[in-house]
Scaffold this active site. Structure first.
Site, PDB file in Angstrom:
ATOM      1  N   ASP A  17       0.851  -1.200   0.000  1.00 59.46           N
ATOM      2  CA  ASP A  17       0.000   0.000   0.000  1.00 59.46           C
ATOM      3  C   ASP A  17       0.889   1.254   0.000  1.00 59.46           C
ATOM      4  O   ASP A  17       0.867   2.053   0.942  1.00 59.46           O
ATOM      5  CB  ASP A  17      -0.955   0.010   1.200  1.00 59.46           C
ATOM      6  CG  ASP A  17      -0.244  -0.004   2.556  1.00 59.46           C
ATOM      7  OD1 ASP A  17      -0.859   0.518   3.535  1.00 59.46           O
ATOM      8  OD2 ASP A  17       0.897  -0.482   2.663  1.00 59.46           O
ATOM      9  N   HIS A 248       9.540  -0.255   9.120  1.00 59.84           N
ATOM     10  CA  HIS A 248       8.485  -1.270   9.155  1.00 59.84           C
ATOM     11  C   HIS A 248       8.610  -2.262   7.980  1.00 59.84           C
ATOM     12  O   HIS A 248       9.045  -3.382   8.151  1.00 59.84           O
ATOM     13  CB  HIS A 248       7.109  -0.603   9.118  1.00 59.84           C
ATOM     14  CG  HIS A 248       6.787   0.212  10.337  1.00 59.84           C
ATOM     15  ND1 HIS A 248       6.739  -0.307  11.609  1.00 59.84           N
ATOM     16  CD2 HIS A 248       6.481   1.528  10.459  1.00 59.84           C
ATOM     17  CE1 HIS A 248       6.421   0.641  12.471  1.00 59.84           C
ATOM     18  NE2 HIS A 248       6.264   1.759  11.807  1.00 59.84           N
TER      19      HIS A 248
HETATM   20  O1  RIB Z   1       2.276  -0.221  10.967  1.00 60.66           O
HETATM   21  C1  RIB Z   1       3.132   0.001   9.879  1.00 60.66           C
HETATM   22  C2  RIB Z   1       2.512  -0.449   8.590  1.00 60.66           C
HETATM   23  O2  RIB Z   1       1.378   0.362   8.292  1.00 60.66           O
HETATM   24  C3  RIB Z   1       3.452  -0.301   7.386  1.00 60.66           C
HETATM   25  O3  RIB Z   1       3.162  -1.287   6.440  1.00 60.66           O
HETATM   26  C4  RIB Z   1       3.089   1.041   6.825  1.00 60.66           C
HETATM   27  O4  RIB Z   1       3.363   1.151   5.419  1.00 60.66           O
HETATM   28  C5  RIB Z   1       1.607   1.052   7.060  1.00 60.66           C
HETATM   29  O5  RIB Z   1       1.003   0.333   5.998  1.00 60.66           O
HETATM   30 CA    CA Z   2       2.790  -0.702   4.108  1.00 61.69          CA
END
Ligand code: RIB
Ligand code: CA
Length: 323
Positions: A17, A248
Site C-alpha cells: 500500500d 516497518h
Molecule cells: O504499521 C506500519 C505499517 O502500516 C506499514 O506497512 C506502513 O506502510 C503502514 O502500511
Molecule cells: Ca505498508
C-alpha cells in the site's frame, strides 16, 4: 527459513500500500540479487488503492523495472468500511506529497487475488508472499482457493504486535487493524508464516543522520527516498517517536536476506476480530495448555521478537546505495 543468499534468487510477490516505507522496501528488494520480485499487488491502506497502484507503478518506473507487473487489489476490508488514508503519515498522495510524473503504464488486467493465484499456480512451491499492507488480497486469494497456502513457499508479512503495544491503537498495529478478519484468516493458513511486527520494527530505527546520507547516493531510487523520507520522519518526531523513522516494511526484506539478525519465537496467533478496544490485536498463545480453544489446530507462526537494528539498517542503506 534459509537466508535468500543460498542458491537461486528467492521469488517474492510483494502486496503493498505505497506508502513511504513500502517504497523503501520495494527499492530494497529490487536492489538485492538474492531476491526476484515477480510482481506487485496493491491494496488500500496508507492511501486509496487507486493511489497505491499509481504509486507502485511510479516506484517501478523510477527503479527502471517496466517488466514487473502491478495488479490492483482490494479497495476496502472484508467486513467494515475503509478507515481512510493515513495522509498524516504518508501524505495525501501516499508518497509524502512529492510531485511525481504520472505512472507510465496501466495495471495488470487481473485483480490482485487472481494475479496471486496465477503466479502461484505457475510456480508451485516457489513463491513467497511478502504482504506489507492490510491482508485483504491474501485472504481473498485463500477464500477463492483454499488449497493455495499449500502451494506457497511461505509468507513473510509486516504486521501485528505480539508482546508490545499497537501503533494505530493501543491494541493494534495498522495493517492488522485495517482488516482484522483478513489477518486472522491469513495467520491461520497452513504454510510457513513469519510475522515481522512492531516487536522488531519499532526497535529498528533509521536515524535522521542516516537519512541525510541518502541524498549523496546518486541513484534514482535514493533520490526518491531522499525526497519522501523527511515527511515520514517528521511524523515520527512530531508523535513522540525517534529522531528518524521506524523501519516497518523493509524488515521483511532484511529478514529474507539476513535472518541471522533476528531473534524469533514460534507460537500460533489469533487476531481479535471483536468490535471493542482490543480489535486488531495479534495474540500469540505462549502456553501450550492454551493452544486449545481458539488457537486449536493453528500452525505456529515465526514471530520476530529481537533485532540487531544497526546491522539491518546498514544492510538496507548499502543496498539503496547500489547504482
Ligand atoms: O504499521 C506500519 C505499517 O502500516 C506499514 O506497512 C506502513 O506502510 C503502514 O502500511
Ligand atoms: Ca505498508
Amino acid at each position: 527459513m534459509a537466508p535468500a543468499s543460498e542458491g537461486a534468487p528467492r521469488r517474492i510477490l510483494i502486496d503493498t500500500d505505497p506508502g513511504v516505507d513500502d517504497a523503501m522496501a520495494i527499492f530494497y528488494a529490487l536492489a538485492s540479487r538474492e531476491l526476484e520480485v515477480v510482481g506487485l499487488t496493491t491494496v488500500f491502506g496508507n492511501a486509496h488503492v487507486e493511489v497505491c497502484t499509481a504509486n507502485a507503478i511510479r516506484i517501478l518506473d523510477i527503479a527502471g523495472r517496466p517488466d514487473i507487473p502491478v495488479a490492483q487489489g482490494a479497495a476496502r476490508p472484508l467486513a467494515m468500511p475503509y478507515r481512510g488514508p493515513a495522509d498524516f503519515v504518508h501524505g495525501a498522495n501516499g508518497l509524502a506529497d512529492v510531485t511525481l510524473p504520472p505512472p507510465s503504464r496501466a495495471p495488470h488486467p487481473l485483480d490482485a487475488a487472481h494475479f496471486i493465484i496465477e503466479q502461484v499456480d505457475a510456480a508451485p512451491g516457489e513463491i513467497t508472499l511478502v504482504p506489507v499492507g492490510p491482508l485483504t488480497n491474501i485472504a481473498l486469494a485463500f477464500l477463492l482457493r483454499p488449497d493455495l497456502p499449500s502451494k506457497l513457499a511461505g509468507i513473510v508479512l509486516m504486521g501485528g504486535n505480539a508482546f508490545v503495544p499497537g501503533n494505530a491503537s493501543p491494541a493494534a498495529e495498522a495493517n492488522i487493524l485495517n482488516d482484522p478478519e483478513a489477518a486472522d484468516l491469513v495467520l491461520g493458513a497452513d504454510c510457513p508464516i513469519t510475522m515481522c511486527g512492531l516487536d522488531v520494527t519499532e526497535a529498528t530505527v533509521m536515524s535522521s543522520a542516516q537519512i541525510a546520507t541518502i541524498s549523496e547516493m546518486g541513484n534514482p531510487r535514493a533520490r526518491l527516498a531522499a525526497q519522501i523520507l523527511p515527511f515520514y520522519r517528521d511524523f515520527h518526531v512530531a508523535h513522540g517517536g525517534p529522531d528518524g523513522i521506524h523501519v516497518h516494511d523493509s524488515t521483511c526484506i532484511s529478514y529474507l536476506l539476513a535472518p541471522q539478525h533476528y531473534g524469533v519465537r514460534h507460537h500460533p496467533v489469533r487476531v481479535d476480530t471483536g468490535w471493542s478496544v482490543g480489535r486488531g490485536k495479534t495474540w500469540p498463545t505462549t502456553r501450550h495448555a492454551l493452544s486449545e480453544g481458539p488457537w486449536a489446530g493453528r500452525r505456529a507462526v515465526t514471530i520476530l521478537t529481537e533485532v540487531d537494528a544497526p546491522a539491518v539498517v546498514a544492510l538496507e542503506l548499502t543496498r539503496l546505495s547500489r547504482p
